[in-house]
Write a protein that holds these residues in place. Structure first.
Motif, PDB file in Angstrom:
ATOM      1  N   PRO A  53      14.633 -11.117   2.701  1.00  0.00           N
ATOM      2  CA  PRO A  53      14.404 -11.615   1.346  1.00  0.00           C
ATOM      3  C   PRO A  53      12.934 -11.600   0.934  1.00  0.00           C
ATOM      4  O   PRO A  53      12.629 -11.527  -0.258  1.00  0.00           O
ATOM      5  N   ASP A  54      12.012 -11.642   1.886  1.00  0.00           N
ATOM      6  CA  ASP A  54      10.589 -11.628   1.557  1.00  0.00           C
ATOM      7  C   ASP A  54      10.106 -10.242   1.147  1.00  0.00           C
ATOM      8  O   ASP A  54       9.019 -10.095   0.600  1.00  0.00           O
ATOM      9  N   GLN A  55      10.916  -9.249   1.397  1.00  0.00           N
ATOM     10  CA  GLN A  55      10.573  -7.880   1.035  1.00  0.00           C
ATOM     11  C   GLN A  55      10.580  -7.690  -0.487  1.00  0.00           C
ATOM     12  O   GLN A  55       9.965  -6.771  -0.999  1.00  0.00           O
ATOM     13  N   PHE A  56      11.223  -8.594  -1.193  1.00  0.00           N
ATOM     14  CA  PHE A  56      11.321  -8.496  -2.644  1.00  0.00           C
ATOM     15  C   PHE A  56      10.149  -9.246  -3.262  1.00  0.00           C
ATOM     16  O   PHE A  56      10.179 -10.464  -3.439  1.00  0.00           O
ATOM     17  N   HIS A  57       9.077  -8.504  -3.571  1.00  0.00           N
ATOM     18  CA  HIS A  57       7.882  -9.086  -4.170  1.00  0.00           C
ATOM     19  C   HIS A  57       7.275  -8.078  -5.136  1.00  0.00           C
ATOM     20  O   HIS A  57       7.584  -6.894  -5.090  1.00  0.00           O
ATOM     21  N   VAL A  58       6.436  -8.576  -6.023  1.00  0.00           N
ATOM     22  CA  VAL A  58       5.794  -7.728  -7.025  1.00  0.00           C
ATOM     23  C   VAL A  58       4.284  -7.938  -6.980  1.00  0.00           C
ATOM     24  O   VAL A  58       3.801  -8.979  -6.527  1.00  0.00           O
ATOM     25  N   SER A  89       2.639 -16.680  -3.234  1.00  0.00           N
ATOM     26  CA  SER A  89       1.767 -15.508  -3.332  1.00  0.00           C
ATOM     27  C   SER A  89       1.103 -15.184  -2.002  1.00  0.00           C
ATOM     28  O   SER A  89       1.060 -16.013  -1.084  1.00  0.00           O
ATOM     29  N   LEU A  90       0.600 -13.972  -1.928  1.00  0.00           N
ATOM     30  CA  LEU A  90      -0.157 -13.486  -0.777  1.00  0.00           C
ATOM     31  C   LEU A  90      -1.262 -12.604  -1.337  1.00  0.00           C
ATOM     32  O   LEU A  90      -1.007 -11.742  -2.187  1.00  0.00           O
ATOM     33  N   THR A  91      -2.482 -12.822  -0.878  1.00  0.00           N
ATOM     34  CA  THR A  91      -3.613 -12.008  -1.327  1.00  0.00           C
ATOM     35  C   THR A  91      -4.170 -11.218  -0.157  1.00  0.00           C
ATOM     36  O   THR A  91      -4.498 -11.793   0.882  1.00  0.00           O
ATOM     37  N   ALA A 111      -3.015  -9.171  -5.086  1.00  0.00           N
ATOM     38  CA  ALA A 111      -2.188 -10.374  -5.014  1.00  0.00           C
ATOM     39  C   ALA A 111      -0.748  -9.968  -5.294  1.00  0.00           C
ATOM     40  O   ALA A 111      -0.480  -9.243  -6.250  1.00  0.00           O
ATOM     41  N   ILE A 112       0.144 -10.418  -4.437  1.00  0.00           N
ATOM     42  CA  ILE A 112       1.570 -10.184  -4.631  1.00  0.00           C
ATOM     43  C   ILE A 112       2.274 -11.532  -4.719  1.00  0.00           C
ATOM     44  O   ILE A 112       1.760 -12.544  -4.248  1.00  0.00           O
ATOM     45  N   PRO A 124       9.261 -19.334  -3.063  1.00  0.00           N
ATOM     46  CA  PRO A 124       8.431 -19.543  -1.876  1.00  0.00           C
ATOM     47  C   PRO A 124       8.765 -18.523  -0.784  1.00  0.00           C
ATOM     48  O   PRO A 124       9.910 -18.091  -0.652  1.00  0.00           O
ATOM     49  N   TRP A 125       7.739 -18.139  -0.026  1.00  0.00           N
ATOM     50  CA  TRP A 125       7.971 -17.291   1.146  1.00  0.00           C
ATOM     51  C   TRP A 125       8.832 -18.055   2.135  1.00  0.00           C
ATOM     52  O   TRP A 125       8.748 -19.276   2.237  1.00  0.00           O
TER      53      TRP A 125
END
Length: 140
Positions: A53-58, A89-91, A111-112, A124-125
């Motif tokens: 599920p964490d693979q789905f990010h923009v 988010s993740l930067t 930033a994703i 949330p991750w």
């Protein structure tokens, strides 16, 4: 700082009229290196939000600062690292480097945001992702 690095070839069609690496190609090198980072973590192949599920990010934002020109064809290194992990988010931090020294041609960030499939609302991750990315998060 723990980082992931990949070597990329610069070809004639990557250059602008001044024989300098075209500004848009820096982002492409960053993109490919982040893809390599995900593969390093075991995220490869087809997007499968059920399995991962964490693979789905923009992408929320990219920034690039051009510090010195990369002239002509040849190889360069692209280095990425995790700067910050937030709730959703993740930067990443990113550098384009020559093969023989750690003085960057450019630096930037990406930033994703993890999102829900369908609605694209931030999520949330997962704890699994947080554990997987933990070794890459800077301490301090």
């Amino acid at each position: 700082m723990r980082f992931h690095e990949q070597v990329h070839a610069v070809y004639f069609d990557d250059l602008d009229a001044f024989q300098i690496l075209h500004n848009a190609r820096y982002l492409l090198m960053f993109e490919r290196t982040i893809g390599s980072f995900w593969q390093h973590l075991g995220w490869g192949g087809v997007l499968d939000a059920q399995r991962n599920p964490d693979q789905f990010h923009v992408v929320r934002a990219n920034t690039i600062e051009y510090l010195r020109a990369f002239h002509g064809t040849g190889d360069l290194r692209c280095r990425v690292w995790v700067e910050k992990l937030g709730v959703t988010s993740l930067t990443f931090g990113m550098n384009i480097l020559p093969m023989d020294e750690d003085v960057p041609h450019s630096r930037g960030t990406r930033a994703i945001v993890r999102v829900e499939p369908g609605s694209f609302k931030p999520l949330p991750w997962t704890e699994t992702f947080r554990q997987q990315i933990a070794p890459w998060i800077p301490r301090g």
